[in-house]
Design an enzyme around this catalytic site. Structure first.
Site, PDB file in Angstrom:
ATOM      1  N   SER A 142     -21.116  33.029  45.156  1.00 47.51           N
ATOM      2  CA  SER A 142     -20.119  33.703  44.333  1.00 47.51           C
ATOM      3  C   SER A 142     -19.568  32.813  43.220  1.00 47.51           C
ATOM      4  O   SER A 142     -19.115  33.316  42.194  1.00 47.51           O
ATOM      5  CB  SER A 142     -18.975  34.221  45.208  1.00 47.51           C
ATOM      6  OG  SER A 142     -18.431  33.179  46.009  1.00 47.51           O
ATOM      7  N   ASP A 384      -6.830  30.730  47.086  1.00 47.51           N
ATOM      8  CA  ASP A 384      -8.261  30.452  46.934  1.00 47.51           C
ATOM      9  C   ASP A 384      -8.421  29.275  45.970  1.00 47.51           C
ATOM     10  O   ASP A 384      -8.215  29.419  44.759  1.00 47.51           O
ATOM     11  CB  ASP A 384      -8.962  31.692  46.387  1.00 47.51           C
ATOM     12  CG  ASP A 384     -10.472  31.508  46.222  1.00 47.51           C
ATOM     13  OD1 ASP A 384     -10.945  30.352  46.311  1.00 47.51           O
ATOM     14  OD2 ASP A 384     -11.167  32.512  45.990  1.00 47.51           O
ATOM     15  N   HIS A 387     -12.834  29.432  44.085  1.00 49.88           N
ATOM     16  CA  HIS A 387     -13.283  30.202  42.932  1.00 49.88           C
ATOM     17  C   HIS A 387     -12.402  29.923  41.711  1.00 49.88           C
ATOM     18  O   HIS A 387     -11.284  29.411  41.840  1.00 49.88           O
ATOM     19  CB  HIS A 387     -13.289  31.697  43.271  1.00 49.88           C
ATOM     20  CG  HIS A 387     -14.238  32.042  44.367  1.00 49.88           C
ATOM     21  ND1 HIS A 387     -13.850  32.169  45.694  1.00 49.88           N
ATOM     22  CD2 HIS A 387     -15.583  32.274  44.341  1.00 49.88           C
ATOM     23  CE1 HIS A 387     -14.903  32.468  46.436  1.00 49.88           C
ATOM     24  NE2 HIS A 387     -15.967  32.530  45.643  1.00 49.88           N
TER      25      HIS A 387
END
Length: 413
Positions: A142, A384, A387
Site C-alpha cells: 500500500s 498511522d 503511510h
C-alpha cells in the site's frame, strides 16, 4: 564594358542561389528555435507524431557525480505542492489527509534539495513523452500504491478530459494517457513473491504465509512492462518470524527468520529478472524501504508519542530510526550487486527518515474506513505512522524517478 556586363550577369545568376541558401538557413534556424520551445506549434505537432520527441536539456540531466539521495528539505510554498487533493480525482481516502480533517498543510510545502546538485523541475509533458508507447508499473504494497497515485496525480492534470482513463482490474490499477499510448500501473504484491496476501482487498498482515520460491503467477503481469519499480518491506516486518514454504527443501510450512526469508524471496525475484527481463528494452528500479515513525522518543528524547501532530522535518542529518532495518538494507544491496540485470536502487530511506511530519496519522483509514471520532482522540494507539499524506513525501520519490528516466532517455537517444 563587356567585362562589367559579364560580372553583372554572374552576380545576377548567383542571386537566386544566395537567396535560397538564406531561406534554407533561416528556416532551419526557425525549426531549431521552435524545437527548443515546448510552447511552439512545431513542438506540439512533432511531439504528438514522433515517439521520441522529448527534448532533455542540460538542466534536466543528472550529473554523473551527483548523489540525489543526500541533501536536506527546504521550505518552498511557491513551487509546492505539485498538485492538490481537489485537482486529482484518483486519490483514495487513505491519503487525502486534508479532506479527512488534518488542520495543517505544512507537509505539502517541503522540497528535497540534494547537496551537490538540483533535481530537474518536474514536467509532466516531458515525462509523458518519455513514456510514449510504454508501460510504467509500480509493484508492491500500500505504500507503493501511494507512490503510484502520486505519479498519476503529477501527470494527469496536463491531459485533457476524454483523453485519459483509470481502471481497477485487481490486483492492478491502470491509468492511461490515450494520446501517448502510455500507462502508469500498479500491481499489488506486498512480498513480491507469492503469498496468501495477494488478494487486492481481502488480506491481513496478521496472517502471513509466503511462498519464497514462487513468483511466476505475478511475473506474467510484469514481463511486458517497459519500466518496473519494485518495493517490499513493511509487510515483512510485522514479527521477527514469518511462516513460509520453500519447495527446493520442502513443501511444508515452517517458520523462518524474517531476514532469511527476505533474502530468499529477493533471490527468487533476481532469478526471475535474469530469465525474463530484456535489458535492452526494459528498465528496472527497486525502491528502498519507506521508514516508519512510530516512537517520538527517537527524535525527541523523553517523549512518549509518535508521528501525530508533528509539523516539521527532523533536522539531524545523521538521524536513522529503528523503523528502518539495516540488515534488510544490506540484504537488498547484496542481492542487487549479484543480479546479472541492471537494477537501479532508489534509496529514498534516509531522506524520508527526516519526514516524521508527512504521515497520515489519524487522518487516514483503518481496515478501509476512516477513523471514528473516538479513535482520532487516541493517536497513541490509532495514528498511522507508516503511510503518507498526498500531496507529500512520495511526490519527491517520483521526482527522483523522473530524473533518472530523463537521464537515461537523453543518453539513449
Amino acid at each position: 564594358m563587356s567585362v562589367q556586363i559579364s560580372f553583372d550577369h554572374r552576380v545576377q545568376s548567383l542571386f537566386p542561389v544566395v537567396l535560397v541558401s538564406i531561406l534554407i538557413l533561416g528556416s532551419a534556424r526557425w525549426i531549431l528555435d521552435g524545437l527548443k520551445s515546448e510552447n511552439s506549434e512545431i513542438f506540439k505537432t512533432y511531439r504528438h507524431k514522433n515517439r521520441e520527441a522529448v527534448f532533455v536539456s542540460d538542466e534536466d540531466s543528472l550529473e554523473q557525480s551527483c548523489n540525489v539521495f543526500e541533501g536536506q528539505w527546504v521550505w518552498d510554498n511557491v513551487s509546492y505542492p505539485l498538485y492538490t487533493e481537489k485537482s486529482c480525482p484518483y486519490l483514495v481516502k487513505q491519503t487525502t489527509c486534508q479532506r479527512n480533517g488534518r488542520p495543517d498543510s505544512y507537509y505539502q510545502n517541503w522540497r528535497w534539495k540534494p547537496s551537490s546538485c538540483d533535481l530537474p523541475r518536474f514536467d509532466a509533458l516531458k515525462l509523458l513523452d518519455v513514456l510514449r508507447g510504454k508501460r510504467l508499473m509500480f509493484i508492491g504494497d500500500s505504500v507503493q500504491r501511494g507512490t503510484f497515485e502520486s505519479m498519476v496525480c503529477m501527470v494527469q492534470s496536463v491531459i485533457p478530459e476524454g483523453k485519459k482513463s483509470f481502471h481497477r482490474i485487481p490486483p492492478m490499477k491502470i491509468f492511461k494517457a490515450e494520446e501517448y499510448d502510455a500507462t502508469i500501473e500498479y500491481y499489488w504484491a506486498p512480498f513480491i513473491v507469492e503469498s496468501i496476501s495477494d488478494h487486492a482487498t481481502k488480506h491481513t498482515v496478521h496472517k502471513r504465509l509466503v511462498n519464497l520460491d514462487a513468483i511466476d503467477k505475478h511475473g506474467k503481469s510484469w514481463e511486458e512492462a517497459d519500466i518496473l519499480v519494485f518495493e517490499s518491506y513493511v509487510w515483512w516486518m510485522y514479527k521477527p518470524q514469518i511462516n513460509a514454504t520453500y519447495r527446493p527443501k520442502t513443501d511444508e510450512v515452517r517458520e523462518y527468520n524474517v531476514t532469511n526469508a527476505y533474502r530468499i524471496a529477493l533471490e527468487t525475484w533476481a532469478k526471475w529478472l535474469e530469465t525474463t527481463i530484456d535489458p535492452m528494452k526494459q528498465r528496472v528500479f527497486f525502491m528502498s524501504m519507506s521508514p516508519t515513525h512510530l516512537w517520538s522518543w527517537e527524535w525527541k528524547p523523553g517523549s512518549d508519542g509518535n508521528c501525530f501532530n508533528e509539523l516539521y522535518p527532523i533536522n539531524n542529518p545523521s538521524y536513522w530510526g529503528t523503523g528502518s532495518n539495516l540488515e534488510i538494507m544490506e540484504i537488498l544491496g547484496d542481492v542487487m550487486q549479484k543480479v546479472r540485470v541492471n537494477v537501479t536502487l532508489l534509496n529514498i530511506t534516509q531522506l524520508s527518515e527526516y519526514r516524521k511530519d508527512g504521515h497520515t496519522t489519524v487522518y487516514g483509514e483503518r481496515k478501509g474506513k476512516l477513523l471514528t471520532k473516538e479513535q482520532r482522540a487516541d493517536p497513541k494507539n490509532f495514528a498511522d505512522c507508516i503511510h503518507w499524506c498526498l500531496p507529500g513525501v512520495p511526490d519527491t520519490w517520483n521526482e527522483i524517478l523522473y530524473a533518472y528516466l530523463l537521464h537515461s532517455h537523453r543518453n539513449l537517444f
